[in-house]
Every structure is written in C-alpha cells, then in structure tokens.
Design a protein around this motif. Structure first.
Motif, mmCIF file in Angstrom:
data_model
loop_
_atom_site.group_PDB
_atom_site.id
_atom_site.type_symbol
_atom_site.label_atom_id
_atom_site.label_comp_id
_atom_site.label_asym_id
_atom_site.label_seq_id
_atom_site.Cartn_x
_atom_site.Cartn_y
_atom_site.Cartn_z
ATOM 1 N N ASP A 53 -4.772 -89.640 -53.181
ATOM 2 C CA ASP A 53 -5.687 -90.066 -53.650
ATOM 3 C C ASP A 53 -6.624 -90.057 -51.742
ATOM 4 O OD1 ASP A 53 -5.736 -91.898 -55.035
ATOM 5 O OD2 ASP A 53 -5.053 -94.075 -54.005
ATOM 6 N N VAL B 271 -13.230 -95.148 -47.651
ATOM 7 C CA VAL B 271 -13.747 -95.146 -49.029
ATOM 8 C C VAL B 271 -12.061 -94.240 -49.378
ATOM 9 C CG1 VAL B 271 -15.410 -94.772 -50.918
ATOM 10 C CG2 VAL B 271 -15.823 -95.303 -48.403
ATOM 11 N N ILE C 164 -11.439 -92.365 -52.130
ATOM 12 C CA ILE C 164 -11.336 -91.567 -53.885
ATOM 13 C C ILE C 164 -10.041 -91.789 -54.196
ATOM 14 C CG2 ILE C 164 -12.765 -89.606 -54.526
ATOM 15 C CD1 ILE C 164 -14.325 -90.759 -52.784
ATOM 16 N N GLU C 165 -9.678 -91.845 -55.805
ATOM 17 C CA GLU C 165 -9.172 -92.175 -56.300
ATOM 18 C C GLU C 165 -8.396 -90.702 -56.854
ATOM 19 O OE1 GLU C 165 -9.513 -94.891 -59.643
ATOM 20 O OE2 GLU C 165 -9.134 -96.908 -57.744
ATOM 21 N N ALA D 151 -10.164 -87.910 -59.622
ATOM 22 C CA ALA D 151 -11.733 -88.753 -60.126
ATOM 23 C C ALA D 151 -12.909 -87.672 -59.802
ATOM 24 C CB ALA D 151 -12.379 -90.061 -58.299
ATOM 25 N N GLU E 171 -17.761 -89.624 -60.306
ATOM 26 C CA GLU E 171 -16.708 -90.948 -59.806
ATOM 27 C C GLU E 171 -16.392 -91.017 -57.999
ATOM 28 O OE1 GLU E 171 -14.229 -90.922 -63.859
ATOM 29 O OE2 GLU E 171 -13.384 -90.901 -61.935
ATOM 30 N N SER F 30 -17.619 -94.364 -56.030
ATOM 31 C CA SER F 30 -17.198 -94.952 -55.481
ATOM 32 C C SER F 30 -17.850 -95.230 -53.689
ATOM 33 C CB SER F 30 -15.629 -94.526 -54.785
ATOM 34 O OG SER F 30 -14.879 -94.240 -56.041
ATOM 35 N N THR G 98 -21.085 -97.382 -53.802
ATOM 36 C CA THR G 98 -20.333 -99.378 -54.025
ATOM 37 C C THR G 98 -20.365 -99.214 -52.717
ATOM 38 O OG1 THR G 98 -20.220 -98.477 -55.864
ATOM 39 C CG2 THR G 98 -18.910 -100.472 -55.209
#
Length: 463
Positions: free
Chosen positions: A148, A166, A168-169, A172, A176, A180, A183
């Motif tokens: 992450d 924010v 970021i997984e 990703a 994606e 993120s 959003t």
C-alpha cells in the motif's frame, strides 16, 4: 346763578330735563361705542373681567402667528423630504439599470502550443495577476505497487487546508489508482478544483490543480511514480482552451473579475469592469479590452443625483429654520409657556447622503460587480426607510400643530365672545331707549314751558 329763585314747578321740570339729557348722552355713547360698559365706572366687575379675557385672547392671537410659521416650516421640510425621496428612488433606478446592463467588452485570443497561462492588469484588478492557468504534479511511469502507498495531497483550498491522504492499494492498476485519488478529491472539495488524469505520455498519473491553486504531492513509499519528497505543482508546457477557461473562471484571484469562455477554439476574455483591462495570453499575445462605458456613465449619473440630494436638504428652509439641516423648531401653545413642542430630526442630525449611509461618491469601479451594486441598493433602501420614517414623524408633528392651531382659534373666539357678552350693548334696546328719551325730553320741555307761564302771569299784573 344762586341768586335766582325758581318756582318749585320750574325747578322740578328743570331737574327732570337735566336727567333726561344725561341719560340721552349715556345712551348715545353706548350707540357710538357699541359697548354698554365703557369704563370701570359703568360696571367694575364686567369691565375688568372682560379686560382679562381680551388680554388672554390677545396673547393667544400672538401665538397663532408662531403656529402658522411653524406649520409652514414643517411643510417646507416635508417638501424637501418628498423631493429627497424621489431623488433616492431615481438613484435606485440608476443602480438597477447598471445591474441589468451586461454590455461588457470581450476579446478572443488564439491559443498555440506554447500557451500555458494568462496574465491580467487593470480592469477590476487591484493589482496585477500573472500566470493564471492550470498547475499539475506529474508522476513518473506508473508501476503497480507491491505494498500500500499513501499519497499526501496538500493545498490551502483542499480539505480545509489539511493534508489529504489517499491510499493506493497493493497491486492497484493505474486506472484503479486514479479512481481512488478522484474519489478522495471529490469527497474533499466536491471534485471542483482538483483531478487525477493520465499524463501526456499516457504512462503515468498527473494530479491537476484546475484553478491554478498551489498543490504539493508526496508519496510515503516509491511505486506509483510520485516522489517520496513533496513535489509542488507547476505549469504545464501548454494548456488547452478549456483548461484555461476553467482556471480563469475558478481561480480565486480572477473569479468574478473576468469571465472566460471557448470561442470556437479561441480563448474569449470578457472584461467585467468599467475600466480598461490589459490581457497577456502566453508570452506575446497581448491586447487591451475596453471597460463597460454604460455602467461608467451610470456611476456619473448616480453622483449627480447624490449631489442634488444634499442640495435639496440645504434648500428646505423657512424663515431661517431648516429642519433637514438638524435645526430645532420650538412652538409654544399657551400664554404661560407651559405647553409647547420641540420638532427636529432624529438625533438632530442633518438629512444628507452621509448620515443616510449611502455612497457619498460613487467610483466607477464600484459598479464593476453586481454584488457591489446589490449592496448599494440595500443601503439606498435603508436610506429610503429612514426618510419615510422622518416624513411620517414630521407629518405627526404637523397634525399636532394644526390641531392646536384650530383649538387656539376656537379658544380666542370663546374668550372674545365672553368679553363681548359682558360689555357689548344691545343696539336695538339702546335705540329704543334713545327714542323714548327724546320723547321724554320733548315732554319735559313742554312742561317747563307751562310751569314758567305762572311767572309770566305775575309779569302781566305788573304791567
């Protein structure tokens, strides 16, 4: 004459004739003056009572002149307030006309590949505003993170000025990751001023400050193309017309002062001011956009009306008293001075543009903004309410003075009538008395003649 002896009959008739003559003289005096009481000797009580009543009536009559002048002074003030009200309404009309006028001048500029910002000088700007355009933090080539990654986005106009984190997984994709970021941005500021998109090469993420507000981005670990040290947003090499339109219309330094739009691929700038505006697009494309001449002219009209408002207040005087300048009018209602009224404006302040709270001199630049015009209209409304309230107060005072004037007129009439009832003679009665006395005088003369005939008989014997 004391040595002359008169007979009893002659003396009696002579006395009667003298009394009749005295009564005739008195009756003739009453007919000549119209009064049955001409001196204190005639009737002390009635004479002095009538004198007191007439004296009070005279005092009240003198006060009537003061009341009449007071009424005229109030009417002069009311005339001034009526004219001021009409002037304020004309000033309102002038501002509403300015509010409705949208004849702002525009200029369209061609955008080339080297144009990334626009600069402004003059117009509604208090100081020069340079390089208005989008800013961006462009990341390097994106790689799916092995763990992450937290991006910290910092801007004074984002998330209340606090850093926006924010996540970021792991694993990703670039799409994606952008989703993120967008959003989180939308949740922080509604998605208005910031966005994440592909960079110009299409291999990385670019976080854009659409309105040109300062922005920095920092990643806690590498892997998304963003540096682990804070990176400030910079101007791109070039910007599209739509990007410039968005930046100009949203930037806090230009919003409401100019308006930008896309004119068939050209950047159109609208000067929302009464003053000339210098615009530089890129580095060399410059032009001057004229100000709104209609609103500028209306500002001059407003100032002329405002000047007339103050002159109307100065000219609303009567007999040296001007209530609209803050003078006080005192009117006395009775002869002892215990009943009176003081008339003046609220706080004894002059009725003028300064005390009414309206703009004493309208700058042309004040009419640049509709918001400013709305504020001035609100101030004019308050001024109108103040003038109407003062007019109502003067109207109430005028009603009081007129009522007292009518009362005083009636009171004077009552006093004079009362005095007349005590002293005036009945002319019909006195005329009848005079006729009777004339008849009596004639009879007395005849009686005196008959009485003297006895003495004449003695004279005949002597002869």
């Amino acid at each position: 004459m004391g040595d002359i002896s008169l007979s009893k009959a002659v003396r009696s008739n002579l006395l009667s004739l003298q009394n009749t003559s005295a009564m005739m003289a008195k009756t003739q005096e009453r007919l000549a003056t119209g009064n049955k009481v001409n001196s204190a000797l005639d009737n002390p009580t009635n004479f002095f009572t009538a004198a007191g009543l007439n004296s009070r009536a005279g005092d009240l009559n003198q006060l009537m002149d003061s009341m009449a002048n007071g009424i005229q002074t109030l009417e002069a003030a009311d005339n001034g307030l009526t004219a001021i009200t009409k002037t304020l309404e004309s000033m309102q009309s002038t501002l509403r006309q300015a509010r409705q006028d949208k004849s702002f001048q525009t200029q369209s500029f061609t955008i080339d590949n080297s144009t990334a910002s626009v600069s402004f000088s003059g117009g509604a700007f208090a100081s020069d505003v340079s390089d208005v355009g989008p800013l961006a933090v462009t990341g390097g080539t994106y790689a799916e993170p092995a763990a992450d990654v937290t991006l910290s986005l910092t801007s004074a106009n984002l998330n209340g000025g606090d850093a926006l984190d924010v996540t970021i997984e792991t694993g990703a994709t670039m799409e994606e990751a952008m989703a993120s970021i967008n959003t989180a941005l939308k949740a922080a500021d509604g998605g208005k001023g910031f966005t994440a998109r592909l960079n110009s090469d299409g291999d990385g993420i670019e976080i854009v400050s659409k309105y040109g507000e300062a922005l920095s981005v920092q990643a806690d670990v590498a892997g998304t193309g963003f540096a682990t040290t804070a990176t400030d947003a910079t101007a791109p090499t070039s910007a599209s017309v739509d990007d410039l339109v968005t930046a100009i219309n949203g930037n806090s330094n230009t919003k409401g002062l100019v308006r930008a739009s896309n004119d068939n691929g050209k950047l159109r700038i609208e000067n929302l001011s009464t003053q000339d505006l210098d615009v530089t697009v890129g580095t060399a494309n410059a032009a001057t956009i004229d100000g709104n001449s209609v609103r500028a002219g209306l500002a001059d009209q407003y100032n002329e009306l405002r000047d007339q408002l103050d002159k109307l207040a100065d000219d609303a005087s009567f007999n040296g008293i001007n209530l609209l300048r803050g003078d006080k009018l005192t009117i006395t209602f009775n002869e002892t001075g215990t009943s009176s009224i003081d008339i003046n404006t609220k706080g004894e302040e002059a009725i003028n543009s300064a005390n009414l709270g309206i703009e004493t001199f309208m700058q042309q630049a004040t009419l640049d903004s509709d918001t400013n015009i709305d504020n001035e209209l609100a101030r004019l409304k308050g001024a109108l309410n103040s003038v109407r309230s003062q007019s109502s107060s003067f109207g109430s005072n005028l009603s009081i003075v007129q009522n007292r004037q009518d009362f005083t007129k009636n009171m004077v009439n009552t006093l004079q009538t009362g005095a007349a009832n005590l002293t005036l003679a009945d002319m019909n009665e006195e005329a009848a008395n005079l006729l009777a006395l004339q008849t009596r005088q004639s009879l007395s003369s005849n009686s005196l003649s008959l009485a003297s005939q006895a003495d004449q008989s003695v004279l005949q014997l002597i002869r």
